[in-house]
Design a protein around this motif. Structure first.
Motif, short mmCIF file in Angstrom:
data_model
loop_
_atom_site.label_atom_id
_atom_site.label_comp_id
_atom_site.label_asym_id
_atom_site.label_seq_id
_atom_site.Cartn_x
_atom_site.Cartn_y
_atom_site.Cartn_z
N TYR A 55 42.02 44.53 40.72
CA TYR A 55 42.70 44.84 39.47
C TYR A 55 44.07 44.15 39.49
O TYR A 55 44.77 44.18 40.51
N GLN A 83 43.74 45.22 34.88
CA GLN A 83 42.55 44.55 34.39
C GLN A 83 41.63 44.22 35.56
O GLN A 83 42.05 43.60 36.54
N LEU A 84 40.37 44.62 35.45
CA LEU A 84 39.39 44.32 36.49
C LEU A 84 38.97 42.86 36.38
O LEU A 84 38.59 42.39 35.30
#
Length: 388
Positions: A228, A244-245
């Motif tokens: 992430y 955000q992955l």
């Protein structure tokens, strides 16, 4: 200090090298000069880890003691004064603790004890010390969390900090951010600063194995290898305060951040993510590269690709400076690339390099490649041979 060897035993030799920008004493050579080739350092005991910042460094020994040197004008060395230090000195105010983790930002430092306490010192102008105000401190000051919180790790970026904590009241790990937040790097919508640690949203139910920070970026690696990121964004992608992955079938085991790039290891292969300022990213054939995003395409997915030029060798250690990169391979080869203006690549010149270049490190004696670790500051580099 390292333990005194028993009768008949020989104390293991301490091996440490530094190169790059040195004008504020950050190379621990005792001089104020840039070094374009690796220099042997003999002024430290056996170390277990080094953290490198803007122009200062922190060494952690196996017995939990902390040594610092380099730029100290904001108090980041923890010596109760605001002066540069050309040679490593022990941080006396931490001698009563066993320190298990250290981190260095542009002008601030963090220290975690084995009992889960967090101490910070240095520049606090943006709240990056987490004390509740913007004051700077020249000696380590403890940061308050709840009684049930056990701090596991700290990471320092340019003007922000990230802390990984275990909280008895939570089902998972918690990541806290504090300091400058204009680009979302502390996990809050674009804001100037947060003077107190605040929980980064979106990671509450994750098992976090590692956190890191640099520049205006932050990242967390989960125990199952997912990455992430939050903050400014890489390679033309839009920034976000929500982690955000990185969508990828790869399972990452290590991540380090530069100002505009990241290095990652997955299954022994090394990958790179981000822009290409100063050639800090290894070049790749066009067939391996995604289309370059236009300057107004904020939705472009960052380019993730393998680092070329390793000739099949797998990396066991990676490091990222502001705009340069380094790694150690399974066979003990040390390689650097990227921005080279101050000699931080250790190649004897000030040239930038777009592909990994092998260094000539003179060391006489048997060694295991797994003992070598490389560490990068903004414009300087350290290589250490750790005790076996």
């Amino acid at each position: 200090m390292a333990a005194t060897p028993a009768s008949g035993e020989q104390e293991e030799e301490v091996c440490l090298w530094s190169w790059g920008a040195g004008t504020e004493g950050q190379l621990a050579t005792g001089t104020l000069e840039d070094q374009f080739l690796p220099q042997r350092i003999t002024s430290l005991p056996a170390i277990s880890h080094i953290a490198c910042g803007g122009a200062h460094a922190i060494a952690l020994t196996g017995d939990g003691k902390v040594w610092t040197w380099g730029r100290g004008t904001k108090g980041q060395l923890g010596h109760e004064e605001m002066n540069n230090c050309l040679k490593p000195r022990v941080v006396k105010l931490l001698e009563s603790f066993f320190v298990s983790d250290v981190a260095a930002g542009w002008n601030h430092s963090g220290f975690v004890t084995d009992t889960g306490r967090l101490f910070m010192c240095g520049d606090g102008s943006f709240g990056q010390l987490g004390t509740g105000n913007n004051e700077s401190h020249s000696s380590p000051i403890e940061i308050s969390f709840s009684d049930a919180t056990h701090v596991e790790q700290v990471a320092c970026g340019m003007r922000h900090s990230i802390a990984l904590v275990k909280d008895a009241s939570s089902s998972g790990d918690l990541v806290y951010g504090f300091g400058a937040g204009r680009h979302g790097q502390i996990g809050k919508p674009a804001t100037r600063s947060s003077y107190l640690p605040m929980v980064v949203p979106g990671l509450e139910n994750c098992s976090i194995a590692d956190v890191c920070a640099n520049g205006d970026q932050s990242a967390a690696l989960t125990s199952n290898g997912q990455l992430y990121t939050w903050g400014r964004g890489f390679g033309g992608s839009s920034g976000s305060h929500i982690p955000q992955l990185l969508t990828s079938p790869l399972r990452f085991s290590k991540v380090v951040l530069g100002w505009n790039h990241a290095l990652l290891i997955a299954d022994g292969d090394t990958y790179i993510l981000g822009g290409d300022h100063h050639g800090m990213l290894a070049s790749a054939p066009k067939s391996q590269q995604a289309s370059s995003p236009s300057s107004d395409d904020s939705s472009a997915i960052p380019n993730l690709r393998k680092v070329p030029g390793l000739d099949g060798e797998k990396a066991i250690c990676i490091a990222a400076g502001a705009e340069h990169s380094a790694l150690v391979t399974e066979h003990g080869t040390v390689m650097t690339w990227g921005w080279g203006e101050h000699g931080q690549l250790g190649l004897g010149n000030s040239c930038d390099q777009t592909c990994p270049q092998a260094l000539d490190i003179s060391y006489n004696g048997p060694f295991a490649s797994s003992q070598f670790r490389v560490y990068c500051g903004s414009g300087f580099t350290f290589l250490a041979k750790l005790p076996s």
